[in-house]
Design a protein around this motif. Structure first.
Motif, PDB file in Angstrom:
ATOM      1  N   PHE A  90      -6.662  12.975  35.145  1.00 25.71           N
ATOM      2  CA  PHE A  90      -6.861  13.946  36.215  1.00 25.71           C
ATOM      3  C   PHE A  90      -8.353  14.232  36.277  1.00 25.71           C
ATOM      4  O   PHE A  90      -8.977  14.604  35.286  1.00 25.71           O
ATOM      5  N   PHE A  91      -8.945  14.058  37.458  1.00 22.96           N
ATOM      6  CA  PHE A  91     -10.375  14.285  37.681  1.00 22.96           C
ATOM      7  C   PHE A  91     -10.489  15.413  38.693  1.00 22.96           C
ATOM      8  O   PHE A  91     -10.507  15.188  39.899  1.00 22.96           O
ATOM      9  N   PRO A  92     -10.548  16.677  38.228  1.00 23.48           N
ATOM     10  CA  PRO A  92     -10.508  17.811  39.165  1.00 23.48           C
ATOM     11  C   PRO A  92     -11.740  17.951  40.033  1.00 23.48           C
ATOM     12  O   PRO A  92     -11.661  18.439  41.161  1.00 23.48           O
ATOM     13  N   GLY A  93     -12.893  17.524  39.520  1.00 26.67           N
ATOM     14  CA  GLY A  93     -14.142  17.682  40.256  1.00 26.67           C
ATOM     15  C   GLY A  93     -14.869  18.951  39.868  1.00 26.67           C
ATOM     16  O   GLY A  93     -14.256  19.960  39.513  1.00 26.67           O
ATOM     17  N   CYS A  94     -16.193  18.912  39.969  1.00 30.42           N
ATOM     18  CA  CYS A  94     -16.999  20.041  39.492  1.00 30.42           C
ATOM     19  C   CYS A  94     -16.817  21.284  40.355  1.00 30.42           C
ATOM     20  O   CYS A  94     -16.896  22.411  39.856  1.00 30.42           O
ATOM     21  N   GLY A  95     -16.573  21.101  41.662  1.00 27.68           N
ATOM     22  CA  GLY A  95     -16.400  22.253  42.539  1.00 27.68           C
ATOM     23  C   GLY A  95     -15.168  23.061  42.187  1.00 27.68           C
ATOM     24  O   GLY A  95     -15.210  24.298  42.129  1.00 27.68           O
ATOM     25  N   LEU A  96     -14.070  22.380  41.934  1.00 32.07           N
ATOM     26  CA  LEU A  96     -12.826  23.066  41.601  1.00 32.07           C
ATOM     27  C   LEU A  96     -12.927  23.754  40.241  1.00 32.07           C
ATOM     28  O   LEU A  96     -12.419  24.863  40.053  1.00 32.07           O
ATOM     29  N   LEU A  97     -13.613  23.122  39.301  1.00 27.48           N
ATOM     30  CA  LEU A  97     -13.816  23.734  37.990  1.00 27.48           C
ATOM     31  C   LEU A  97     -14.677  24.993  38.085  1.00 27.48           C
ATOM     32  O   LEU A  97     -14.442  25.978  37.386  1.00 27.48           O
ATOM     33  N   SER A  98     -15.684  24.967  38.957  1.00 28.32           N
ATOM     34  CA  SER A  98     -16.531  26.146  39.112  1.00 28.32           C
ATOM     35  C   SER A  98     -15.795  27.265  39.845  1.00 28.32           C
ATOM     36  O   SER A  98     -16.084  28.443  39.639  1.00 28.32           O
ATOM     37  N   TYR A  99     -14.826  26.893  40.666  1.00 31.69           N
ATOM     38  CA  TYR A  99     -14.039  27.863  41.426  1.00 31.69           C
ATOM     39  C   TYR A  99     -13.045  28.596  40.531  1.00 31.69           C
ATOM     40  O   TYR A  99     -12.949  29.825  40.537  1.00 31.69           O
ATOM     41  N   SER A 100     -12.304  27.827  39.723  1.00 32.16           N
ATOM     42  CA  SER A 100     -11.319  28.456  38.838  1.00 32.16           C
ATOM     43  C   SER A 100     -10.844  27.495  37.756  1.00 32.16           C
ATOM     44  O   SER A 100     -10.001  26.626  38.025  1.00 32.16           O
ATOM     45  N   PRO A 101     -11.357  27.622  36.531  1.00 34.46           N
ATOM     46  CA  PRO A 101     -10.849  26.782  35.446  1.00 34.46           C
ATOM     47  C   PRO A 101      -9.370  27.053  35.169  1.00 34.46           C
ATOM     48  O   PRO A 101      -8.657  26.172  34.695  1.00 34.46           O
ATOM     49  N   LYS A 102      -8.899  28.258  35.511  1.00 30.93           N
ATOM     50  CA  LYS A 102      -7.492  28.591  35.268  1.00 30.93           C
ATOM     51  C   LYS A 102      -6.564  27.740  36.130  1.00 30.93           C
ATOM     52  O   LYS A 102      -5.578  27.189  35.629  1.00 30.93           O
ATOM     53  N   ILE A 103      -6.872  27.638  37.437  1.00 36.18           N
ATOM     54  CA  ILE A 103      -5.958  26.842  38.262  1.00 36.18           C
ATOM     55  C   ILE A 103      -6.094  25.347  37.949  1.00 36.18           C
ATOM     56  O   ILE A 103      -5.131  24.596  38.106  1.00 36.18           O
ATOM     57  N   VAL A 104      -7.259  24.929  37.466  1.00 35.88           N
ATOM     58  CA  VAL A 104      -7.397  23.542  37.022  1.00 35.88           C
ATOM     59  C   VAL A 104      -6.510  23.307  35.804  1.00 35.88           C
ATOM     60  O   VAL A 104      -5.776  22.314  35.735  1.00 35.88           O
ATOM     61  N   GLU A 105      -6.565  24.225  34.843  1.00 34.59           N
ATOM     62  CA  GLU A 105      -5.750  24.084  33.639  1.00 34.59           C
ATOM     63  C   GLU A 105      -4.262  24.151  33.966  1.00 34.59           C
ATOM     64  O   GLU A 105      -3.467  23.361  33.441  1.00 34.59           O
ATOM     65  N   ASP A 106      -3.865  25.072  34.858  1.00 37.87           N
ATOM     66  CA  ASP A 106      -2.455  25.178  35.237  1.00 37.87           C
ATOM     67  C   ASP A 106      -1.989  23.920  35.968  1.00 37.87           C
ATOM     68  O   ASP A 106      -0.862  23.448  35.757  1.00 37.87           O
ATOM     69  N   THR A 107      -2.849  23.385  36.810  1.00 32.96           N
ATOM     70  CA  THR A 107      -2.517  22.138  37.512  1.00 32.96           C
ATOM     71  C   THR A 107      -2.354  21.001  36.523  1.00 32.96           C
ATOM     72  O   THR A 107      -1.401  20.213  36.611  1.00 32.96           O
ATOM     73  N   TYR A 108      -3.283  20.917  35.585  1.00 37.55           N
ATOM     74  CA  TYR A 108      -3.218  19.846  34.584  1.00 37.55           C
ATOM     75  C   TYR A 108      -1.955  19.952  33.731  1.00 37.55           C
ATOM     76  O   TYR A 108      -1.278  18.949  33.469  1.00 37.55           O
ATOM     77  N   ARG A 109      -1.614  21.162  33.318  1.00 34.54           N
ATOM     78  CA  ARG A 109      -0.400  21.346  32.526  1.00 34.54           C
ATOM     79  C   ARG A 109       0.833  20.903  33.313  1.00 34.54           C
ATOM     80  O   ARG A 109       1.753  20.292  32.748  1.00 34.54           O
ATOM     81  N   TYR A 110       0.851  21.226  34.600  1.00 33.05           N
ATOM     82  CA  TYR A 110       1.989  20.812  35.423  1.00 33.05           C
ATOM     83  C   TYR A 110       2.037  19.284  35.546  1.00 33.05           C
ATOM     84  O   TYR A 110       3.120  18.678  35.438  1.00 33.05           O
ATOM     85  N   LEU A 111       0.872  18.668  35.740  1.00 29.37           N
ATOM     86  CA  LEU A 111       0.841  17.210  35.830  1.00 29.37           C
ATOM     87  C   LEU A 111       1.345  16.570  34.537  1.00 29.37           C
ATOM     88  O   LEU A 111       2.018  15.525  34.569  1.00 29.37           O
ATOM     89  N   ARG A 112       1.040  17.197  33.397  1.00 25.21           N
ATOM     90  CA  ARG A 112       1.498  16.662  32.106  1.00 25.21           C
ATOM     91  C   ARG A 112       3.025  16.636  32.010  1.00 25.21           C
ATOM     92  O   ARG A 112       3.589  15.800  31.294  1.00 25.21           O
ATOM     93  N   THR A 113       3.692  17.550  32.733  1.00 30.56           N
ATOM     94  CA  THR A 113       5.158  17.560  32.703  1.00 30.56           C
ATOM     95  C   THR A 113       5.743  16.461  33.578  1.00 30.56           C
ATOM     96  O   THR A 113       6.928  16.136  33.454  1.00 30.56           O
ATOM     97  N   LYS A 114       4.942  15.903  34.439  1.00 31.31           N
ATOM     98  CA  LYS A 114       5.403  14.885  35.385  1.00 31.31           C
ATOM     99  C   LYS A 114       4.864  13.488  35.083  1.00 31.31           C
ATOM    100  O   LYS A 114       5.471  12.486  35.450  1.00 31.31           O
TER     101      LYS A 114
END
Length: 369
Positions: free
Chosen positions: A128-152
């Motif tokens: 998963f390559f979230p991009g620097c903009g999304l990480l600067s916007y919210s590391p929480k939603i990046v982490e939550d997205t990544y955790r969800y992707l890990r379940t799939k």
């Protein structure tokens, strides 16, 4: 500045194609600042053999002109080539009034160990390559997205570096190659075969520069695997109607447009469409780093674009677009806010400052460790 022979040839080709219909000027943020028609501008550039460096750095490089042109005139490519000419003629030291020192620092930090990590938590050939903009916007939603992707997607890793596009769009090709080689080495060393991107610029940049790797948008993946069960239909109990703003980098990627609308439909929200949408979407005003190089052009277009939405609320899938729509006077959300932020409608509609964004990047580098 003198126009190189290579670019004179491009100008000749584009002028021959241009029929002077001016369809491109209906949505272009900057052409009317320099000419009455693109054919007139191309002729002037050819005859003079010189150009003002402000011209190419006023173009948002969004590709709208080519999309609507019946003859396929490509001003984006021309202006990007002119940016490269500026870089070459100035030995990489761009004029102070272009304000690009901040971009250079951003890029240096975006490939540093202080704010990024190499690929983490990998047990497969997919990241998963979230991009620097999304990480600067919210590391929480990046982490939550990544955790969800890990379940799939079993064993998917995460990579928190930047794709380098800001450097490429400044016209600094050699520096971009240097930065991108860092990504290439990590992809090669970790045997990466598939990259899921959370950013439209990353989708295009990696797709264009790593042809041997499958690059797929997060939105297509979520449309295929489904959104979190607890989020299905939440919009039916929330009295909010959204207008969708499509980011310009992926204007030609139809599967992204349809995937986003499928996700919003599963969420249960009512949506309205802008007149200029999907393939013919307009830039949010931040494309091509014009918000840095020619801020007055950017601001005027941002207000225009935001006010084209008939609703108070805008949903988009690019961090920069979220911020632009807020600056334009709308309440704007990233689609991941709807998926992973509880009570998203109560979020403060205020763009974060530079220090907060870099703090978020610092936090985000630890995701997956």
């Amino acid at each position: 500045m003198k126009i190189s022979d290579k670019i004179i040839k491009i100008i000749n080709e584009e002028e021959e194609k241009c029929i002077g219909c001016k369809l491109c000027m209906n949505g272009c943020p900057m052409l009317d600042k320099f000419c009455d028609s693109p054919k007139e501008l191309l002729k002037e550039l050819k005859c003079n053999g010189e150009f003002d460096y402000i011209l190419p750095y006023s173009c948002m490089l969004c590709g709208y002109c080519t999309k609507v042109c019946p003859k396929g005139v490509d001003l984006k490519n021309l202006f990007l080539e002119l940016r490269r000419d500026v870089v070459n003629q100035s030995n990489g030291k761009l004029a102070r009034n272009l304000n690009t020192n901040g971009v250079d620092l951003h890029q240096k930090l975006s490939f540093s160990n202080l704010f990024t990590s190499n690929i983490q938590n990998l047990q497969s050939d997919t990241i998963f390559f979230p991009g620097c903009g999304l990480l600067s916007y919210s590391p929480k939603i990046v982490e939550d997205t990544y955790r969800y992707l890990r379940t799939k997607i079993g064993g998917i890793g995460i990579y928190t570096k930047c794709c380098g596009k800001p450097t490429a769009f400044m016209g600094k090709d050699e520096k971009f190659k240097e930065y991108y080689s860092i990504l290439e080495k990590e992809f090669r060393d970790k045997n990466i075969k598939r990259i899921i991107t959370g950013c439209q610029n990353c989708f295009m940049t990696i797709g264009n520069n790593s042809k041997d790797i499958e690059v797929i948008s997060l939105w297509e993946v979520l449309a295929n695997v489904g959104i979190p069960e607890e989020k299905i239909g939440i919009g039916k109990s929330i009295n909010v109607e959204f207008t969708i703003h499509d980011p310009c980098p992926t204007r030609d990627i139809d599967i992204i447009h349809s995937s986003i609308r499928q996700i919003v439909d599963e969420l249960g929200f009512k949506i309205d469409e802008m007149e200029y949408n999907k393939g013919k979407t307009l830039c949010c005003g931040s494309g091509g780093m014009v918000s840095v190089t020619q801020n007055h052009v950017s601001e005027a277009h941002t207000i225009r674009r935001a006010q084209e939405a008939k609703t108070e609320y805008i949903i988009t899938y690019c961090q920069e677009c979220v911020e632009s729509m807020r600056r334009g006077g709308k309440k704007s959300y990233h689609i991941l806010d709807l998926l992973f932020t509880e009570g998203f409608q109560n979020m403060e509609q205020k763009n974060q400052g530079v220090i907060t964004k870099w703090t978020n990047r610092y936090k985000g580098k630890n995701i997956g460790k």
